[in-house]
Design an enzyme around this catalytic site. Structure first.
Site, PDB file in Angstrom:
ATOM      1  N   ILE A 168       0.733  -1.352   0.117  1.00 12.96           N
ATOM      2  CA  ILE A 168       0.183  -0.216   0.085  1.00 12.96           C
ATOM      3  C   ILE A 168       0.731   1.048   0.330  1.00 12.96           C
ATOM      4  O   ILE A 168       0.582   2.602  -0.910  1.00 12.96           O
ATOM      5  CB  ILE A 168      -0.645   0.094   1.001  1.00 12.96           C
ATOM      6  CG1 ILE A 168      -1.849  -1.262   1.518  1.00 12.96           C
ATOM      7  CG2 ILE A 168      -1.945   0.809   1.104  1.00 12.96           C
ATOM      8  CD1 ILE A 168      -2.015  -1.752  -0.016  1.00 12.96           C
ATOM      9  N   ASP A 169       1.923   1.592   1.106  1.00  9.89           N
ATOM     10  CA  ASP A 169       2.792   2.398   0.970  1.00  9.89           C
ATOM     11  C   ASP A 169       3.688   2.630  -0.225  1.00  9.89           C
ATOM     12  O   ASP A 169       3.718   3.175  -1.224  1.00  9.89           O
ATOM     13  CB  ASP A 169       3.730   2.103   2.097  1.00  9.89           C
ATOM     14  CG  ASP A 169       3.138   2.728   3.299  1.00  9.89           C
ATOM     15  OD1 ASP A 169       2.452   3.446   3.821  1.00  9.89           O
ATOM     16  OD2 ASP A 169       4.216   1.977   4.778  1.00  9.89           O
ATOM     17  N   VAL A 170       3.607   1.585  -0.900  1.00 13.29           N
ATOM     18  CA  VAL A 170       5.019   1.455  -2.165  1.00 13.29           C
ATOM     19  C   VAL A 170       4.527   1.716  -4.050  1.00 13.29           C
ATOM     20  O   VAL A 170       3.888   2.222  -4.050  1.00 13.29           O
ATOM     21  CB  VAL A 170       6.062   0.685  -1.898  1.00 13.29           C
ATOM     22  CG1 VAL A 170       6.161   0.734  -3.457  1.00 13.29           C
ATOM     23  CG2 VAL A 170       6.686   0.382  -1.483  1.00 13.29           C
TER      24      VAL A 170
END
Length: 369
Positions: A168-170
């Protein structure tokens, strides 16, 4: 070769993973990225063990090729110096601070683009720029939960599990870079908004389409795929091997390799919808055969037949594989004791160099502010 983003100046008001990952992509492509940190530094500096060369391995993996300045955003003098640098030098600002914080500090998109209309300002939020949850903070595992990802990962009847890599972050970092480059291509300033929740929902695109078309909630399928059978991992004599027989032709070839060509003509397995309907029966038949040979033996036989397969490798096996070496993915980093995985792209046959190690905290404060 001149780096494609050489001459671009980016100010990263970010911490943890999403904003630093976006900043590192831009830095690897040649931009000068100035990382603005609090006096204690990005929390990710302490995310360990393991630690290497004064910071966590995780921090080094997300912050190479940057410059670091320490700035107390609540100190008017320091904040004014940062704003002056943005107005005079920066092309891009990206931030993933707590929702509402940059606006309260007077360094939000509206204020800075008013001062510099050509500025591209990227907000990397948690739940998005509007809606009842817009002001709530968020992290990768929270969005894997809230976005439905955990509902389809793992095995049926078992507790929820998180996808290991911070997808999700990346993923949000990638959308941020796409948005920033889109605005730069338009040659005009403006605001880019991305969020962890929108990224999580985007990852669920195919699952959402399946649910909307059928009314049935997607289930957990372990290593498999609900709509394609057979398409999963199998235990061999010495490990696990993923076999992807994604169409009828590949299934016929797989049946031949397994020594049961008659399965391809069985009415229960003739087409993919048939196989999906009888997946439990088919998988039990395949599993019985796969347990009879090693992963290497099956790989040799499946490769010869043209059936896609891959062993389940651990990190060490992946890093030391000849394919990894051939692509030059693992790169030496100047000033760092360990190599790092570089950008997963090449331009005109050349991968951007990993460059310099992550900066020491505040190493460039005097030069820049």
């Amino acid at each position: 070769m001149t780096a494609p983003l050489a001459g671009l100046t980016v100010v990263e008001l970010g911490a943890s993973v999403a904003a630093p990952a976006a900043g590192q992509i831009l830095a690897d492509l040649g931009a000068e990225v100035v990382k603005v940190e609090k006096a204690e530094g990005d929390d990710a500096r302490k995310w360990g063990p393991p630690f290497v060369d004064g910071a966590s391995a995780t921090f080094h993996a997300l912050n190479r090729n940057k410059r670091s300045v320490v700035c107390d955003l609540r100190d008017e003098k320091q904040k004014s110096a940062l704003i002056r640098f943005v107005v005079e030098k920066a092309d891009v600002v990206l931030q993933n601070l707590r929702p509402g914080q940059v606006d309260a500090l007077g360094i939000g998109a509206e204020e800075l683009t008013r001062k510099k209309p050509s500025l591209v300002y990227c907000n990397m939020g948690a739940f998005g720029r509007s809606g009842p949850l817009a002001e709530r903070p968020g992290y990768d595992p929270l969005m894997q939960a809230f976005g439905g990802v955990m509902s389809v990962v793992g095995e049926e009847g078992r507790p929820p599990v998180r996808v290991g890599p911070s997808i999700i972050d990346v993923g949000t970092a990638l959308w941020a870079v796409i948005g920033i480059l889109s605005k730069l291509y338009q040659r005009q300033g403006g605001v880019v908004d991305v969020s962890l929740f929108e990224t999580a929902a985007g990852w669920m695109n195919m699952y959402a389409a399946q649910y909307l078309a059928s009314g049935e909630l997607p289930r957990k399928n372990g290593s498999g795929q609900a709509a394609i059978v057979p398409y999963r991992a199998y235990r061999t004599t010495d490990g696990d091997l993923v076999v992807a027989a994604g169409n009828d032709s590949l299934f016929r070839k797989l049946c031949g390799v397994l020594g049961h060509p008659q399965w391809a003509g069985d009415p229960r397995f003739r087409t993919n919808p048939d196989r999906v309907a009888h997946a439990e029966i088919l998988y039990s038949l395949i599993e019985e055969q796969m347990r009879k040979r090693s992963s290497a033996d099956w790989t040799r036989l499946l490769d010869a037949a043209g059936v896609p397969c891959a062993p389940v490798q651990d990190v060490a096996q992946m890093l030391h594989h000849e394919q990894m070496k051939a692509l030059g993915l693992l790169q030496a980093v100047h000033g760092l004791s360990i190599p790092l995985i570089g950008l997963p792209l090449s331009l005109d046959g050349r991968r951007p160099a990993a460059g310099r190690a992550a900066p020491a905290l505040g190493a460039h404060t005097q030069d820049i502010l």
